[in-house]
Design a protein around this motif. Structure first.
Motif, short mmCIF file in Angstrom:
data_model
loop_
_atom_site.label_atom_id
_atom_site.label_comp_id
_atom_site.label_asym_id
_atom_site.label_seq_id
_atom_site.Cartn_x
_atom_site.Cartn_y
_atom_site.Cartn_z
N ARG A 1 -13.28 -10.37 33.55
CA ARG A 1 -14.91 -9.94 33.15
C ARG A 1 -15.24 -9.67 34.48
NH1 ARG A 1 -18.34 -10.27 29.52
NH2 ARG A 1 -19.81 -11.45 30.88
N ALA B 1 -21.45 -15.48 28.86
CA ALA B 1 -20.26 -15.96 29.72
C ALA B 1 -20.59 -15.39 31.21
CB ALA B 1 -18.82 -15.70 28.94
N LEU B 2 -19.94 -15.89 32.15
CA LEU B 2 -20.11 -15.49 33.59
C LEU B 2 -18.69 -14.65 34.08
CD1 LEU B 2 -21.47 -18.92 35.36
CD2 LEU B 2 -22.64 -16.78 34.43
N ASP C 1 -15.63 -13.20 35.97
CA ASP C 1 -14.32 -13.72 36.90
C ASP C 1 -14.57 -12.88 38.45
OD1 ASP C 1 -12.53 -14.87 34.79
OD2 ASP C 1 -13.03 -13.20 34.17
N LYS D 1 -18.38 -17.20 38.05
CA LYS D 1 -17.63 -18.28 37.55
C LYS D 1 -17.67 -19.50 38.34
CE LYS D 1 -15.05 -16.88 33.36
NZ LYS D 1 -13.80 -16.90 32.82
N THR E 1 -13.32 -24.91 38.06
CA THR E 1 -13.36 -25.92 36.94
C THR E 1 -12.97 -27.42 37.53
OG1 THR E 1 -11.21 -25.16 36.17
CG2 THR E 1 -13.34 -24.20 35.07
N GLU F 1 -8.94 -24.34 37.68
CA GLU F 1 -9.25 -23.01 38.22
C GLU F 1 -10.35 -22.84 39.37
OE1 GLU F 1 -7.66 -20.52 37.09
OE2 GLU F 1 -6.44 -21.61 35.19
N GLY G 1 -12.27 -20.52 40.21
CA GLY G 1 -13.58 -20.07 39.84
C GLY G 1 -13.45 -18.57 40.36
N GLY G 2 -14.58 -18.07 40.22
CA GLY G 2 -14.66 -16.30 40.31
C GLY G 2 -14.77 -15.95 41.68
N CYS H 1 -16.22 -17.07 47.48
CA CYS H 1 -16.08 -17.82 46.08
C CYS H 1 -17.36 -19.02 46.21
CB CYS H 1 -14.92 -18.42 45.86
SG CYS H 1 -14.34 -19.55 47.04
#
Length: 328
Positions: free
Chosen positions: A110, A188-189, A191, A217, A220, A230, A232-233, A325
């Motif tokens: 996304r 949803a946020l 990527d 994002k 996590t 993860e 994150g975005g 990020c």
């Protein structure tokens, strides 16, 4: 190179007709008593504060010539921007999932394209499999983007270069508008968030980056050694450095001598160095994900011929691009 193939595949001759207008639904603000802590934190920024009406009018006037390579330097720059984005995402994915993959690092992601203009980047990202939300405060220029994308879809069947991505074009929408909407609807946020050649045209870079970072994002896992976590975005930003060289190239050269751009397209006071942008990023909870990289014109003076671009990590004196990020 995937980026050059994808970009060149949709830059055909284009004569825009009057497209249907794209309308965006306005979202009423949430009463303070019902806001979450994240909403209350973001609401300190007024909606639309990063949007300059003068800049919107300026770029709306360029809409009809957006896909003319003789008057839009972004057409030549787009493949190198796309190449950098793919490099960083591929590195990130390899760190998290070491098994090799032949597919595009953008497939299925996304992506938010802030200040999408005529859709150069958005269309390229979608062709590589991304699901893109493309926003711009100019309705006129997004209409051109939507019309061009529709034409490319209509006149070319899906080939091996196309990876079934999608684009949701939204004209008349600022990143602050979208951030407020996503917070209220708990969407949803993203990527990936792209802010390319935008920050040098905004009234309030802090507002712009604050809203954009809220749509990214988060990681996590706080542990970089956690294989199940993860990272994150990723937010990508490109702009023009504030140097004498950038003034000579981007303003004197591009606007006055070569007349590649209308006089007044850029304001030197709004150019920013990588270190200045990093400080802005830190102010909204972001950090540098990878070393910034220059985007340079080669080999002959661009004022005499069409601009040919390449990535160069040693030369960030004029155009440059970076990846960021969330800090936590």
């Amino acid at each position: 190179d995937d980026s050059h193939t994808v970009v060149n595949s949709h830059l055909n001759a284009y004569s825009p007709t009057t497209p249907k207008r794209i309308y965006s639904k306005c979202v009423s603000p949430t009463p303070s008593s019902r806001k979450t802590p994240q909403q209350r934190m973001f609401s300190t920024t007024n909606t639309n504060t990063s949007v300059s009406k003068e800049e919107v009018s300026k770029f709306s006037a360029l809409a009809s010539n957006w896909y003319d390579s003789t008057s839009n330097p972004l057409i030549g720059m787009n493949p190198v921007r796309l190449s950098y984005i793919q490099q960083i995402l591929r590195q990130q994915q390899q760190q998290q999932h070491p098994s090799p993959s032949s597919s595009s690092p953008l497939k299925g992601l996304r992506v938010l394209d802030v200040g999408c203009g005529g859709g150069l980047l958005s269309i390229s990202l979608a062709k590589l499999g991304a699901h893109v939300v493309a926003i711009d405060p100019s309705v006129e220029i997004v209409n051109v983007a939507h019309e061009y994308y529709t034409r490319t879809q209509r006149h070319s069947s899906l080939s091996s270069e196309d990876d079934s991505g999608s684009i949701d074009f939204r004209g008349g929408v600022s990143v602050e508008d979208l951030a407020q909407e996503y917070l209220e609807k708990k969407e949803a946020l993203f990527d990936v968030v792209c802010i390319l050649e935008v920050i040098e045209h905004t009234n309030d870079p802090h507002s712009l980056l604050s809203a954009a970072s809220s749509l990214l994002k988060p990681p996590t896992s706080s542990s970089s050694n956690d294989a199940d976590g993860e990272s994150g975005g990723t937010l990508f930003l490109s702009t023009i450095n504030q140097t004498l060289k950038s003034y000579a190239f981007a303003i004197l050269g591009a606007e006055y001598i070569a007349q590649k751009l209308p006089v007044g397209t850029h304001s030197y006071s709004l150019f920013r160095s990588p270190s200045q942008v990093l400080e802005l990023m830190k102010g909204v909870g972001l950090k540098e994900r990878s070393e910034v990289c220059g985007m340079v014109v080669e080999p002959s003076p661009f004022i005499l011929r069409d601009m040919n671009w390449k990535l160069d990590r040693k030369d960030v004196d004029v155009n440059w691009i970076g990846a960021y990020c969330r800090s936590t």
